[in-house]
Design an enzyme around this catalytic site. Sequence first.
Site, mmCIF file in Angstrom:
data_model
loop_
_atom_site.group_PDB
_atom_site.id
_atom_site.type_symbol
_atom_site.label_atom_id
_atom_site.label_comp_id
_atom_site.label_asym_id
_atom_site.label_seq_id
_atom_site.Cartn_x
_atom_site.Cartn_y
_atom_site.Cartn_z
ATOM 1 N N LEU A 1 -1.233 8.025 -4.936
ATOM 2 C CA LEU A 1 -0.923 6.673 -4.490
ATOM 3 C C LEU A 1 -2.102 5.801 -4.894
ATOM 4 O O LEU A 1 -3.246 6.101 -4.567
ATOM 5 C CB LEU A 1 -0.718 6.654 -2.975
ATOM 6 C CG LEU A 1 -0.091 5.425 -2.322
ATOM 7 C CD1 LEU A 1 1.252 5.080 -2.963
ATOM 8 C CD2 LEU A 1 0.086 5.660 -0.826
ATOM 9 N N ASP A 2 -1.834 4.736 -5.641
ATOM 10 C CA ASP A 2 -2.892 3.895 -6.195
ATOM 11 C C ASP A 2 -3.810 3.338 -5.108
ATOM 12 O O ASP A 2 -3.366 3.110 -3.974
ATOM 13 C CB ASP A 2 -2.289 2.725 -6.976
ATOM 14 C CG ASP A 2 -1.581 3.166 -8.242
ATOM 15 O OD1 ASP A 2 -1.943 4.229 -8.779
ATOM 16 O OD2 ASP A 2 -0.676 2.441 -8.703
ATOM 17 N N PRO A 3 -5.074 3.063 -5.437
ATOM 18 C CA PRO A 3 -6.004 2.494 -4.457
ATOM 19 C C PRO A 3 -5.496 1.192 -3.841
ATOM 20 O O PRO A 3 -5.734 0.931 -2.663
ATOM 21 C CB PRO A 3 -7.275 2.251 -5.287
ATOM 22 C CG PRO A 3 -7.205 3.265 -6.382
ATOM 23 C CD PRO A 3 -5.744 3.383 -6.717
ATOM 24 N N ARG B 1 4.291 -0.331 -10.662
ATOM 25 C CA ARG B 1 3.524 -1.281 -11.482
ATOM 26 C C ARG B 1 4.198 -1.507 -12.829
ATOM 27 O O ARG B 1 4.324 -2.644 -13.296
ATOM 28 C CB ARG B 1 2.099 -0.766 -11.701
ATOM 29 C CG ARG B 1 1.181 -0.918 -10.505
ATOM 30 C CD ARG B 1 -0.230 -0.487 -10.838
ATOM 31 N NE ARG B 1 -0.371 0.950 -10.997
ATOM 32 C CZ ARG B 1 -1.240 1.544 -11.802
ATOM 33 N NH1 ARG B 1 -2.035 0.809 -12.578
ATOM 34 N NH2 ARG B 1 -1.317 2.856 -11.860
#
Length: 227
Positions: free
Chosen positions: A41-43, A178
């Site tokens: 999970l992206d920052p 994204r």
Amino acid sequence: MSAISKNIIIINKPIKWTSNDVVQKVKRVIGAKKVGHAGTLDPNASGVLVLGINEGTKLLTKLILDNKSYIAEIKFGTSTNTYDAAGEIVSSTNRMVTLTEVTKIVKDFYKNDYWQKPPQFSALKINGQKAYVLARQKVDFEIAPRLVKIFKYQIMDFNYEKQILKISLHVSKGFYVRSFAVDLATKINNLAHLLTLIRTQSGPFEIKDAIEIEQVYDYWNNINKYL
């Protein structure tokens, strides 16, 4: 229920933490020998992060294949190098998109599987190195597109003045929200980046099942209180 056993913990990952930050924190707090996660999970995102603890790490190869659900905010009119709000602005346009345009293209994506190219700023491995490391070094490389699918979606809100779309998505493994934001904008001759992202579900685990990072020690030592 916050976990299926002590082998699996569901964390509500905070924004600005990497998935590995969470893994290392949990490992230290509970003194586990092995901790892993079932999908990065992206920052810049928050929400469900499934952790395997000790023997539970053996389950991760299966859990990582699970479909996932998200709530995303997409900002039209501006693109960034990372495809999200954490990146540097690359380009912008004054052209405004309409809800009608957005709805039509989202429906088109929903109807069929499609080939999606992951962002270069991602944790995918390229010849043994993480893609985002190569991207920061401005190394020229390609990431092969992957076949992904949107199983379900709901347009929750569209603010025309701010050019922000809020949408929920239930998608296949390997789906990058994204990239979806960028692909969506491209189809309507515009630009976009992901403003916010919450992972609300990973396989059978929902955000209501998750515990906060600060609760890990108490959960581990008083598991019956959380079941």
